[in-house]
Design an enzyme around this catalytic site. Structure first.
Site, PDB file in Angstrom:
ATOM      1  N   LYS A 141       0.817  -1.218   0.000  1.00 54.53           N
ATOM      2  CA  LYS A 141       0.000   0.000   0.000  1.00 54.53           C
ATOM      3  C   LYS A 141       0.851   1.270   0.000  1.00 54.53           C
ATOM      4  O   LYS A 141       0.338   2.339  -0.286  1.00 54.53           O
ATOM      5  CB  LYS A 141      -0.987  -0.006   1.168  1.00 54.53           C
ATOM      6  CG  LYS A 141      -0.413   0.334   2.507  1.00 54.53           C
ATOM      7  CD  LYS A 141      -1.548   0.618   3.474  1.00 54.53           C
ATOM      8  CE  LYS A 141      -0.996   0.930   4.850  1.00 54.53           C
ATOM      9  NZ  LYS A 141      -2.047   1.136   5.822  1.00 54.53           N
ATOM     10  N   ASP A 142       2.140   1.160   0.326  1.00 54.62           N
ATOM     11  CA  ASP A 142       3.017   2.335   0.302  1.00 54.62           C
ATOM     12  C   ASP A 142       3.637   2.581  -1.069  1.00 54.62           C
ATOM     13  O   ASP A 142       4.300   3.596  -1.275  1.00 54.62           O
ATOM     14  CB  ASP A 142       4.150   2.181   1.337  1.00 54.62           C
ATOM     15  CG  ASP A 142       3.642   2.148   2.774  1.00 54.62           C
ATOM     16  OD1 ASP A 142       2.537   2.687   3.018  1.00 54.62           O
ATOM     17  OD2 ASP A 142       4.339   1.590   3.640  1.00 54.62           O
ATOM     18  N   ARG A 163       1.311  10.383  14.426  1.00 54.75           N
ATOM     19  CA  ARG A 163       2.238   9.750  13.501  1.00 54.75           C
ATOM     20  C   ARG A 163       3.212   8.910  14.297  1.00 54.75           C
ATOM     21  O   ARG A 163       3.150   8.842  15.510  1.00 54.75           O
ATOM     22  CB  ARG A 163       2.981  10.817  12.686  1.00 54.75           C
ATOM     23  CG  ARG A 163       3.413  10.292  11.343  1.00 54.75           C
ATOM     24  CD  ARG A 163       3.788  11.398  10.403  1.00 54.75           C
ATOM     25  NE  ARG A 163       4.922  12.174  10.881  1.00 54.75           N
ATOM     26  CZ  ARG A 163       5.843  12.699  10.091  1.00 54.75           C
ATOM     27  NH1 ARG A 163       5.765  12.513   8.796  1.00 54.75           N
ATOM     28  NH2 ARG A 163       6.819  13.415  10.577  1.00 54.75           N
ATOM     29  N   CYS A 208      -0.654  10.203  -2.393  1.00 57.50           N
ATOM     30  CA  CYS A 208      -0.742   9.608  -1.055  1.00 57.50           C
ATOM     31  C   CYS A 208      -1.596  10.437  -0.107  1.00 57.50           C
ATOM     32  O   CYS A 208      -1.855  10.037   1.016  1.00 57.50           O
ATOM     33  CB  CYS A 208       0.635   9.321  -0.478  1.00 57.50           C
ATOM     34  SG  CYS A 208       1.666  10.765  -0.317  1.00 57.50           S
ATOM     35  N   ARG A 246       2.171   4.583  18.181  1.00 53.95           N
ATOM     36  CA  ARG A 246       0.736   4.907  18.133  1.00 53.95           C
ATOM     37  C   ARG A 246      -0.035   4.164  19.214  1.00 53.95           C
ATOM     38  O   ARG A 246      -0.937   4.717  19.836  1.00 53.95           O
ATOM     39  CB  ARG A 246       0.192   4.617  16.733  1.00 53.95           C
ATOM     40  CG  ARG A 246       0.673   5.665  15.729  1.00 53.95           C
ATOM     41  CD  ARG A 246       0.007   5.514  14.402  1.00 53.95           C
ATOM     42  NE  ARG A 246       0.830   4.766  13.464  1.00 53.95           N
ATOM     43  CZ  ARG A 246       0.379   4.256  12.333  1.00 53.95           C
ATOM     44  NH1 ARG A 246      -0.887   4.389  12.005  1.00 53.95           N
ATOM     45  NH2 ARG A 246       1.184   3.604  11.524  1.00 53.95           N
ATOM     46  N   ARG A 283      -7.941   9.038   4.538  1.00 56.19           N
ATOM     47  CA  ARG A 283      -8.948   8.009   4.263  1.00 56.19           C
ATOM     48  C   ARG A 283      -9.646   7.571   5.552  1.00 56.19           C
ATOM     49  O   ARG A 283     -10.871   7.565   5.639  1.00 56.19           O
ATOM     50  CB  ARG A 283      -8.249   6.789   3.612  1.00 56.19           C
ATOM     51  CG  ARG A 283      -9.128   5.560   3.431  1.00 56.19           C
ATOM     52  CD  ARG A 283      -8.320   4.391   2.863  1.00 56.19           C
ATOM     53  NE  ARG A 283      -7.232   3.989   3.745  1.00 56.19           N
ATOM     54  CZ  ARG A 283      -7.356   3.153   4.772  1.00 56.19           C
ATOM     55  NH1 ARG A 283      -8.515   2.604   5.040  1.00 56.19           N
ATOM     56  NH2 ARG A 283      -6.320   2.855   5.534  1.00 56.19           N
ATOM     57  N   ARG A 284      -8.864   7.254   6.565  1.00 58.35           N
ATOM     58  CA  ARG A 284      -9.466   6.815   7.832  1.00 58.35           C
ATOM     59  C   ARG A 284     -10.228   7.958   8.497  1.00 58.35           C
ATOM     60  O   ARG A 284     -11.330   7.749   9.022  1.00 58.35           O
ATOM     61  CB  ARG A 284      -8.382   6.275   8.772  1.00 58.35           C
ATOM     62  CG  ARG A 284      -7.791   4.955   8.291  1.00 58.35           C
ATOM     63  CD  ARG A 284      -6.574   4.531   9.103  1.00 58.35           C
ATOM     64  NE  ARG A 284      -6.035   3.257   8.641  1.00 58.35           N
ATOM     65  CZ  ARG A 284      -4.749   2.912   8.703  1.00 58.35           C
ATOM     66  NH1 ARG A 284      -3.861   3.749   9.217  1.00 58.35           N
ATOM     67  NH2 ARG A 284      -4.356   1.746   8.259  1.00 58.35           N
TER      68      ARG A 284
HETATM   69  N1  LIG Z   1       1.060   3.760   6.449  1.00 60.07           N
HETATM   70  C1  LIG Z   1       2.130   2.993   7.031  1.00 60.07           C
HETATM   71  C2  LIG Z   1       1.872   1.532   6.897  1.00 60.07           C
HETATM   72  N2  LIG Z   1       2.198   0.872   5.772  1.00 60.07           N
HETATM   73  C3  LIG Z   1       1.813  -0.432   5.924  1.00 60.07           C
HETATM   74  C4  LIG Z   1       1.234  -0.579   7.167  1.00 60.07           C
HETATM   75  C5  LIG Z   1       0.665  -1.803   7.741  1.00 60.07           C
HETATM   76  C6  LIG Z   1       0.912  -3.083   6.996  1.00 60.07           C
HETATM   77  C7  LIG Z   1       0.119  -3.214   5.729  1.00 60.07           C
HETATM   78  O1  LIG Z   1      -0.886  -2.550   5.482  1.00 60.07           O
HETATM   79  O2  LIG Z   1       0.525  -4.078   4.930  1.00 60.07           O
HETATM   80  C8  LIG Z   1       1.287   0.666   7.821  1.00 60.07           C
HETATM   81  C9  LIG Z   1       0.818   0.976   9.185  1.00 60.07           C
HETATM   82  C10 LIG Z   1      -0.665   1.294   9.282  1.00 60.07           C
HETATM   83  O3  LIG Z   1      -1.280   1.723   8.299  1.00 60.07           O
HETATM   84  O4  LIG Z   1      -1.224   1.159  10.371  1.00 60.07           O
END
Ligand SMILES: NCc1[nH]cc(CCC(=O)O)c1CC(=O)O
Length: 310
Positions: A90-91, A156, A248, A162, A138-139
Site C-alpha cells: 500500500k506504500d 504519527r 498519497c 501509536r 482516508r481513515r
Molecule cells: N502507512 C504505514 C503503513 N504501511 C503499511 C502498514 C501496515 C501493513 C500493511 O498494510 O501491509 C502501515 C501501518 C498502518 O497503516 O497502520
C-alpha cells in the site's frame, strides 16, 4: 557445512534483502526472507536501509513526499547494493519504476483496519467527543462520516508509538492496519476489526510487494513465492488508484473479496475538502485464462464510477 543451494543462474549468491529499519519493516522482510529460503533454497541476508519517510523531525505539515518510504529502498536496489526490496504494497506509488519489477506478492495477511481503544470500547460504543488518532485522510474522513461526533487527532510514528499514545491516554483510540499489528505480535491490542464498508481499507493493505531488478536472472526463482489469489485482488485494488490518479494524500479505499471465480471490489473516494464522497461496489466473474486482466478491468470501471459521482 551444508551446501549452499544454487540459483537459477548457477551462481552461489546470497540474496540481499533491503529493508527499512522499523520493527514492522524488519519483521515483514524477515518473514519474506524465510519464505524465499523455504521455497527456493536460496540463502538470504537482511540489509537495513534508512529512509526519509522514517524521519520524524519532518513536520506533518510539510509538503507530501510521494513514496518517501520506498524511494531510497528502490535506489539501493537499482544500484545493486541489495537484490530484493520488500515493501508494504500500500506504500508503493502506482507508477511503475523503470528497471524494477514486482516479482512476487506473497499471501496476504489481514486487509482490514483495526480499532485499538483504551477502554476496549468498540467504534459504536466510544462516547461522543472521543479522540481517535489517525493521520490518514482516508481513515479520518470515513470515521467522521460514520460518527461525526468523534474528534480526529493526527498521530504519527510507528505502530508501537501509536499504541503507546492510546495507552497513555493522549487519544482514546487509534485506527491502524490489522496486518501491521498482527505482524508485530500485537494482535491482542485489537479491540475491533472495522467493517470494510465503514472504513474501506487502503488498496493492497496487508499485502507485501517483493521487488527486484527486472534483469536479475534470479527474479523467476523468487517469483515462486507469489500467491496467485492475492495478486488478483491487489491488481483490482491498485487499478482503482491508477484510475483516479491518486496521490498519497487522496482519501481512497479499495477492498476486494475473491470467492472462487467471483471477485467483488468496493471502493471509496472522498474529495480533498472532505465534502464530496463516492462509494462503489461491483462483482464480476473471472475467466480462467488470465484473471489478472479481468481484475484490472474491474478496478478501472470502479474508478470510472467513482469519478462520475463525486
Ligand atoms: N502507512 C504505514 C503503513 N504501511 C503499511 C502498514 C501496515 C501493513 C500493511 O498494510 O501491509 C502501515 C501501518 C498502518 O497503516 O497502520
Amino acid at each position: 557445512m551444508s551446501q549452499t543451494p544454487q540459483g537459477a543462474s548457477g551462481d552461489r549468491r546470497v540474496l540481499k534483502i533491503g529493508t527499512r529499519g522499523s520493527r514492522l519493516a524488519r519483521s515483514q522482510s524477515a518473514m519474506t526472507a524465510a519464505l524465499i529460503e523455504q521455497v527456493t533454497g536460496l540463502p538470504t541476508e537482511l540489509v537495513i536501509v534508512h529512509t526519509d519517510g522514517d524521519d520524524l523531525s519532518i513536520p506533518l505539515s510539510a509538503p507530501p513526499r510521494p513514496g518517501a518510504f520506498v524511494a531510497r529502498l528502490r535506489d539501493v536496489l537499482l544500484d545493486g547494493e541489495v537484490d530484493i526490496a520488500v515493501h508494504s504494497f500500500k506504500d508503493l506509488p502506482f507508477a511503475p519504476m523503470p528497471g524494477l519489477s514486482v516479482v512476487a506478492v506473497p499471501q496476504r495477511a489481514a486487509a482490514l483496519d483495526a480499532l485499538v481503544s483504551r477502554d476496549a470500547l468498540g467504534l459504536d460504543e466510544l462516547p461522543a467527543g472521543s479522540k481517535v488518532g489517525t493521520s490518514s485522510p482516508r481513515r479520518a474522513s470515513a470515521l467522521l462520516r460514520y460518527r461525526d461526533d468523534l474528534e480526529i487527532v493526527p498521530i504519527r510514528g510507528n505502530v508501537d508509538t501509536r499504541i503507546r499514545k492510546v495507552r497513555e491516554g493522549r487519544v482514546d483510540a487509534a485506527v491502524l492496519a490489522a496486518a501491521g499489528l498482527e505482524r508485530l505480535g500485537l494482535h491482542d491490542e485489537i479491540t475491533e476489526l472495522i467493517d470494510p464498508k465503514v472504513i474501506v481499507p487502503a488498496p493492497a493493505q496487508g499485502a507485501l510487494a517483493v521487488e527486484m531488478r527486472t534483469d536479475d536472472p534470479l527474479a523467476a526463482t523468487v517469483a515462486q513465492i507469489n500467491d496467485h489469489d492475492t495478486r488478483i485482488q491487489v491488481a483490482a485494488e491498485r487499478q482503482v488508484l491508477t484510475g483516479v490518479q491518486a496521490t498519497c494524500t487522496t482519501a481512497i479505499g479499495a477492498h476486494s473479496v475473491l470467492q472462487g471465480y467471483s471477485l467483488t471490489l468496493m471502493a471509496d473516494l472522498t474529495d480533498h475538502m472532505g465534502v464530496a464522497h463516492a462509494h462503489v461496489a461491483r462483482t464480476i466473474g473471472l475467466r480462467r485464462g488470465d484473471p489478472t486482466d479481468d481484475a484490472r478491468a474491474l478496478g478501472e470501471s470502479v474508478a470510472e464510477q467513482l469519478l462520475e459521482r463525486p
